[in-house]
Scaffold this motif. Structure first.
Motif, short mmCIF file in Angstrom:
data_model
loop_
_atom_site.label_atom_id
_atom_site.label_comp_id
_atom_site.label_asym_id
_atom_site.label_seq_id
_atom_site.Cartn_x
_atom_site.Cartn_y
_atom_site.Cartn_z
N LYS A 159 0.82 -1.21 0.00
CA LYS A 159 0.00 0.00 0.00
C LYS A 159 0.85 1.26 0.00
CE LYS A 159 -3.64 -2.24 2.72
NZ LYS A 159 -4.45 -2.18 3.96
N SER A 160 0.28 2.31 -0.53
CA SER A 160 0.89 3.63 -0.39
C SER A 160 0.68 4.11 1.04
CB SER A 160 0.26 4.62 -1.37
OG SER A 160 -1.11 4.81 -1.07
N LEU A 161 1.36 5.17 1.42
CA LEU A 161 1.24 5.68 2.79
C LEU A 161 -0.20 6.09 3.09
CD1 LEU A 161 2.77 6.38 5.39
CD2 LEU A 161 3.16 8.68 4.43
N THR A 162 -0.88 6.69 2.12
CA THR A 162 -2.27 7.11 2.32
C THR A 162 -3.17 5.91 2.55
OG1 THR A 162 -1.92 9.04 0.89
CG2 THR A 162 -4.21 8.37 1.32
N ASP A 163 -3.02 4.87 1.71
CA ASP A 163 -3.85 3.68 1.86
C ASP A 163 -3.53 2.92 3.15
OD1 ASP A 163 -5.19 4.15 -0.48
OD2 ASP A 163 -3.86 2.91 -1.71
N LEU A 164 -2.30 3.02 3.59
CA LEU A 164 -1.89 2.32 4.81
C LEU A 164 -2.71 2.79 6.00
CD1 LEU A 164 0.14 0.34 6.13
CD2 LEU A 164 1.67 2.30 6.47
N TYR A 165 -3.04 4.09 6.03
CA TYR A 165 -3.78 4.65 7.15
C TYR A 165 -5.29 4.70 6.90
CZ TYR A 165 0.61 6.16 9.25
OH TYR A 165 1.86 6.19 9.81
N SER A 166 -5.71 4.56 5.66
CA SER A 166 -7.13 4.76 5.35
C SER A 166 -7.87 3.48 4.99
CB SER A 166 -7.28 5.76 4.18
OG SER A 166 -6.67 5.25 3.00
N THR A 167 -7.19 2.36 4.84
CA THR A 167 -7.85 1.11 4.47
C THR A 167 -7.69 0.07 5.56
OG1 THR A 167 -5.88 0.27 3.33
CG2 THR A 167 -7.44 1.53 2.01
N ASN A 168 -8.52 -0.95 5.47
CA ASN A 168 -8.45 -2.06 6.41
C ASN A 168 -7.10 -2.78 6.27
OD1 ASN A 168 -8.93 -5.16 7.04
ND2 ASN A 168 -10.48 -4.00 8.17
N GLY A 169 -6.59 -3.30 7.38
CA GLY A 169 -5.29 -3.94 7.36
C GLY A 169 -5.22 -5.16 6.46
N PHE A 170 -6.35 -5.81 6.21
CA PHE A 170 -6.38 -7.01 5.37
C PHE A 170 -7.11 -6.76 4.06
CE2 PHE A 170 -5.91 -8.43 9.73
CZ PHE A 170 -4.84 -9.29 9.62
N ALA A 171 -6.99 -5.53 3.58
CA ALA A 171 -7.57 -5.17 2.28
C ALA A 171 -6.49 -4.54 1.42
CB ALA A 171 -8.74 -4.19 2.47
N PHE A 172 -6.54 -4.84 0.12
CA PHE A 172 -5.58 -4.25 -0.81
C PHE A 172 -5.98 -2.81 -1.12
CE2 PHE A 172 -4.62 -8.71 -2.10
CZ PHE A 172 -3.25 -8.65 -1.88
N GLY A 173 -4.97 -1.97 -1.26
CA GLY A 173 -5.17 -0.62 -1.77
C GLY A 173 -4.51 -0.51 -3.14
N GLU A 174 -4.09 0.68 -3.48
CA GLU A 174 -3.35 0.86 -4.72
C GLU A 174 -2.01 0.11 -4.60
OE1 GLU A 174 -1.28 4.47 -7.32
OE2 GLU A 174 -2.52 4.90 -5.57
N PHE A 175 -1.71 -0.74 -5.61
CA PHE A 175 -0.52 -1.57 -5.54
C PHE A 175 0.73 -0.70 -5.64
CE2 PHE A 175 2.72 -4.54 -7.04
CZ PHE A 175 2.51 -5.61 -6.18
#
Length: 277
Positions: A33-49
């Motif tokens: 995850k990007s830094l933004t997705d790291l804080y805004s998404t669930n820990g067991f969900a993919f964000g932007e690769f």
């Protein structure tokens, strides 16, 4: 009733496996995850690769010091575990196959060493190292890991089962000395014991944290565990370091996986490996 007991055991094993894999799964998801997705998404969900960008950031940080930490860990763990396993096998073989005055009392001290946690010895080791001017050197971390009381105990147990006394007597009857008997006959038979002790010690040294923390203040001598810890402390002021720590932790798992996968076949080696017919 039998199928119910099997189902209960298998279910318990599945739950234990999932629990064991949970942290690694979180690490795998978070490192992509990007830094933004790291804080805004669930820990067991993919964000932007973003895995490859994260890896490049880790390798480029502070002039590529991550490479140095990686190399240090490989040196500490690889060389340390190899020498420690060999010393343990030699000591275990000697305790098993030879008799001398006070052997069992000395082995009792080895067993006492098994009960002492390694963190409890860090401060005494630091005081000893400071007396001889070895603090903040490679040797201050490398030398203490060569002593592995549990490895000596395990080697003695495996030597009693893996090395028949008749084979040693046959080698001696053929004119082989004690050193040659050990190197050419006993050591190949003790290869599964060597590999088992090596894997235990490699994992322990790779994850070693407190001893380097006490002994070292030069970042160029840090192992990965201590290096990533210094980045984590900076994460309070600079959040991007959290992403570096997560990705660096994922990269640090790779050698452990490779070592276990490549050496697991030796655990299944026959008890008479290296013996003569």
């Amino acid at each position: 009733m039998r199928w119910m007991s099997r189902a209960a055991v298998n279910g318990l094993l599945i739950v234990a496996t999932l629990y064991t894999l949970l942290p690694l799964t979180w690490l795998l998801f978070s490192s992509t995850k990007s830094l933004t997705d790291l804080y805004s998404t669930n820990g067991f969900a993919f964000g932007e690769f973003n895995l490859f960008t994260n890896v490049r950031n880790v390798l480029a940080e502070s002039g590529g010091i991550f490479f140095r930490w990686y190399g240090n860990s490989l040196l500490y763990a690889g060389m340390g575990a190899s020498v420690s396993a060999l010393v343990s096998v030699m000591c275990g073989y000697a305790f098993d196959k030879y008799d001398w005055l006070g052997k069992e009392k000395l082995f009792g001290l080895v067993l006492l060493g098994v009960l002492v946690p390694t963190t409890a010895t860090a401060i005494p080791l630091y005081l000893l190292a400071s007396k001889i001017g070895m603090v903040n050197t490679f040797w201050s971390v490398f030398v203490p890991v060569l002593v592995h009381p549990f490895g000596v105990y395990l080697a003695r147990v495996l030597s009693s089962g893996y090395v028949p006394g008749e084979v040693l007597e046959a080698a001696r009857s053929d004119g082989a000395g004690e050193i040659r008997t050990f190197v050419r006959v006993a050591l190949p038979m003790l290869l599964p014991a060597f590999v088992t002790i090596f894997l235990f010690q490699f994992t322990a040294i790779w994850n070693n944290f407190f001893l380097p923390l006490v002994m070292l203040n030069d970042q160029h001598l840090y192992p990965l565990s201590l290096g990533l810890f210094t980045w984590e402390k900076q994460g309070n002021a600079f959040p991007e370091f959290h992403s570096l720590v997560i990705t660096g932790s994922l990269l640090s798992v790779v050698p452990l996986l490779l070592v276990f996968v490549s050496l697991q076949r030796f655990w299944k080696a026959g008890m008479t490996a290296g013996s003569v017919k």
